[in-house]
Scaffold this motif. Structure first.
Motif, PDB file in Angstrom:
ATOM      1  N   VAL A 121       9.555  10.645  23.323  1.00  0.00           N
ATOM      2  CA  VAL A 121      10.356  10.681  24.544  1.00  0.00           C
ATOM      3  C   VAL A 121      11.636  11.423  24.196  1.00  0.00           C
ATOM      4  N   GLU A 122      11.908  12.503  24.920  1.00  0.00           N
ATOM      5  CA  GLU A 122      13.100  13.306  24.663  1.00  0.00           C
ATOM      6  C   GLU A 122      14.154  12.970  25.705  1.00  0.00           C
ATOM      7  N   VAL A 153      18.293  13.480  21.909  1.00  0.00           N
ATOM      8  CA  VAL A 153      17.733  12.391  21.121  1.00  0.00           C
ATOM      9  C   VAL A 153      16.229  12.395  21.329  1.00  0.00           C
ATOM     10  N   ARG A 154      15.487  12.098  20.266  1.00  0.00           N
ATOM     11  CA  ARG A 154      14.031  12.060  20.340  1.00  0.00           C
ATOM     12  C   ARG A 154      13.570  10.688  19.847  1.00  0.00           C
ATOM     13  N   PHE A 155      12.908   9.944  20.725  1.00  0.00           N
ATOM     14  CA  PHE A 155      12.387   8.632  20.362  1.00  0.00           C
ATOM     15  C   PHE A 155      10.902   8.802  20.043  1.00  0.00           C
ATOM     16  N   SER A 156      10.537   8.618  18.777  1.00  0.00           N
ATOM     17  CA  SER A 156       9.158   8.882  18.373  1.00  0.00           C
ATOM     18  C   SER A 156       8.298   7.621  18.328  1.00  0.00           C
ATOM     19  N   ARG A 157       8.897   6.461  18.482  1.00  0.00           N
ATOM     20  CA  ARG A 157       8.087   5.228  18.510  1.00  0.00           C
ATOM     21  C   ARG A 157       7.670   4.951  19.953  1.00  0.00           C
ATOM     22  N   VAL A 158       6.632   5.649  20.388  1.00  0.00           N
ATOM     23  CA  VAL A 158       6.107   5.521  21.746  1.00  0.00           C
ATOM     24  C   VAL A 158       4.905   4.585  21.687  1.00  0.00           C
ATOM     25  N   LEU A 159       4.948   3.525  22.487  1.00  0.00           N
ATOM     26  CA  LEU A 159       3.903   2.505  22.452  1.00  0.00           C
ATOM     27  C   LEU A 159       2.786   2.773  23.450  1.00  0.00           C
ATOM     28  N   MET A 160       3.127   3.466  24.563  1.00  0.00           N
ATOM     29  CA  MET A 160       2.118   3.732  25.590  1.00  0.00           C
ATOM     30  C   MET A 160       2.543   4.927  26.425  1.00  0.00           C
ATOM     31  N   ARG A 179      24.332   5.466  27.330  1.00  0.00           N
ATOM     32  CA  ARG A 179      23.554   5.866  28.504  1.00  0.00           C
ATOM     33  C   ARG A 179      22.836   7.164  28.170  1.00  0.00           C
ATOM     34  N   VAL A 180      21.515   7.160  28.302  1.00  0.00           N
ATOM     35  CA  VAL A 180      20.727   8.363  28.036  1.00  0.00           C
ATOM     36  C   VAL A 180      19.910   8.708  29.283  1.00  0.00           C
ATOM     37  N   ARG A 181      19.704   9.990  29.478  1.00  0.00           N
ATOM     38  CA  ARG A 181      18.846  10.489  30.558  1.00  0.00           C
ATOM     39  C   ARG A 181      17.585  11.070  29.931  1.00  0.00           C
ATOM     40  N   VAL A 182      16.433  10.586  30.373  1.00  0.00           N
ATOM     41  CA  VAL A 182      15.151  11.045  29.839  1.00  0.00           C
ATOM     42  C   VAL A 182      14.864  12.436  30.380  1.00  0.00           C
ATOM     43  N   VAL A 183      14.643  13.378  29.471  1.00  0.00           N
ATOM     44  CA  VAL A 183      14.366  14.761  29.847  1.00  0.00           C
ATOM     45  C   VAL A 183      12.866  14.978  30.006  1.00  0.00           C
ATOM     46  N   GLY A 184      12.084  14.421  29.088  1.00  0.00           N
ATOM     47  CA  GLY A 184      10.645  14.634  29.163  1.00  0.00           C
ATOM     48  C   GLY A 184       9.872  13.703  28.243  1.00  0.00           C
ATOM     49  N   VAL A 243      17.496   7.179  33.920  1.00  0.00           N
ATOM     50  CA  VAL A 243      18.698   6.892  33.145  1.00  0.00           C
ATOM     51  C   VAL A 243      18.550   5.492  32.578  1.00  0.00           C
ATOM     52  N   VAL A 244      18.766   5.357  31.260  1.00  0.00           N
ATOM     53  CA  VAL A 244      18.563   4.088  30.580  1.00  0.00           C
ATOM     54  C   VAL A 244      19.824   3.734  29.800  1.00  0.00           C
ATOM     55  N   TYR A 245      20.246   2.480  29.890  1.00  0.00           N
ATOM     56  CA  TYR A 245      21.325   1.951  29.061  1.00  0.00           C
ATOM     57  C   TYR A 245      20.684   1.193  27.906  1.00  0.00           C
ATOM     58  N   MET A 246      21.064   1.534  26.679  1.00  0.00           N
ATOM     59  CA  MET A 246      20.487   0.882  25.507  1.00  0.00           C
ATOM     60  C   MET A 246      21.568   0.563  24.500  1.00  0.00           C
ATOM     61  N   GLU A 247      21.189  -0.167  23.465  1.00  0.00           N
ATOM     62  CA  GLU A 247      22.138  -0.486  22.413  1.00  0.00           C
ATOM     63  C   GLU A 247      22.724   0.793  21.845  1.00  0.00           C
ATOM     64  N   LYS A 248      23.945   0.688  21.333  1.00  0.00           N
ATOM     65  CA  LYS A 248      24.685   1.875  20.915  1.00  0.00           C
ATOM     66  C   LYS A 248      23.909   2.714  19.901  1.00  0.00           C
ATOM     67  N   LEU A 249      23.813   4.011  20.202  1.00  0.00           N
ATOM     68  CA  LEU A 249      23.255   4.991  19.282  1.00  0.00           C
ATOM     69  C   LEU A 249      24.418   5.777  18.696  1.00  0.00           C
ATOM     70  N   ASP A 250      24.358   6.041  17.415  1.00  0.00           N
ATOM     71  CA  ASP A 250      25.442   6.765  16.751  1.00  0.00           C
ATOM     72  C   ASP A 250      25.213   8.269  16.909  1.00  0.00           C
ATOM     73  N   VAL A 251      25.278   8.744  18.154  1.00  0.00           N
ATOM     74  CA  VAL A 251      25.018  10.138  18.503  1.00  0.00           C
ATOM     75  C   VAL A 251      26.112  10.585  19.472  1.00  0.00           C
ATOM     76  N   PRO A 252      26.661  11.799  19.308  1.00  0.00           N
ATOM     77  CA  PRO A 252      27.713  12.240  20.234  1.00  0.00           C
ATOM     78  C   PRO A 252      27.186  12.515  21.641  1.00  0.00           C
ATOM     79  N   VAL A 253      28.091  12.476  22.603  1.00  0.00           N
ATOM     80  CA  VAL A 253      27.736  12.740  23.999  1.00  0.00           C
ATOM     81  C   VAL A 253      27.264  14.185  24.132  1.00  0.00           C
TER      82      VAL A 253
END
Length: 111
Positions: A62-63, A36-43, A98-103, A22-32
């Motif tokens: 990262v989904e 969410v898919r984060f495609s800028r993966v560095l490692m 607050r987002v929970r990493v699925v995979g 579970v990660v807390y990050m700056e506000k994302l404009d996405v409903p609860v």
């Protein structure tokens, strides 16, 4: 022991996560409840291998699922000049998501 972990970037911050975190990050404009898919993966690293992007890894993501939109704890800004009776107190609460990493998804051709 986690099977694999990833370092991804959201906004100007980087996060190291494994599936289920579970990660807390700056506000994302996405409903609860939305995905969410984060495609800028560095490692991305597993038990026997490591992929390091230059600067990012193509085909990796990262989904996560948005669990909550809220506000962080109060940050207090206090100014004072000694012996002068000058005191100023301000504060604010930052909006966070607050987002929970699925995979962690990696294109198998990258391995």
């Amino acid at each position: 022991v986690a099977e694999r972990f990833a370092v991804f970037q959201s906004g100007s911050k980087q996060f190291k996560v494994v599936a289920g975190d579970v990660v807390y990050m700056e506000k994302l404009d996405v409903p609860v409840g939305a995905a969410v898919r984060f495609s800028r993966v560095l490692m991305v690293a597993g038990l026997e291998w490591t992929l390091v992007g230059r600067p990012a890894i193509g085909g990796a993501a990262v989904e996560a699922v948005v669990e909550e939109q809220g506000r962080a704890g109060k940050v207090v800004n206090f100014k004072m000049k000694r012996r002068k009776g000058y005191r100023r107190k301000k504060g604010h609460r930052q909006y966070v998501t607050r987002v929970r990493v699925v995979g962690i998804v990696v294109d198998e051709r990258e391995l």
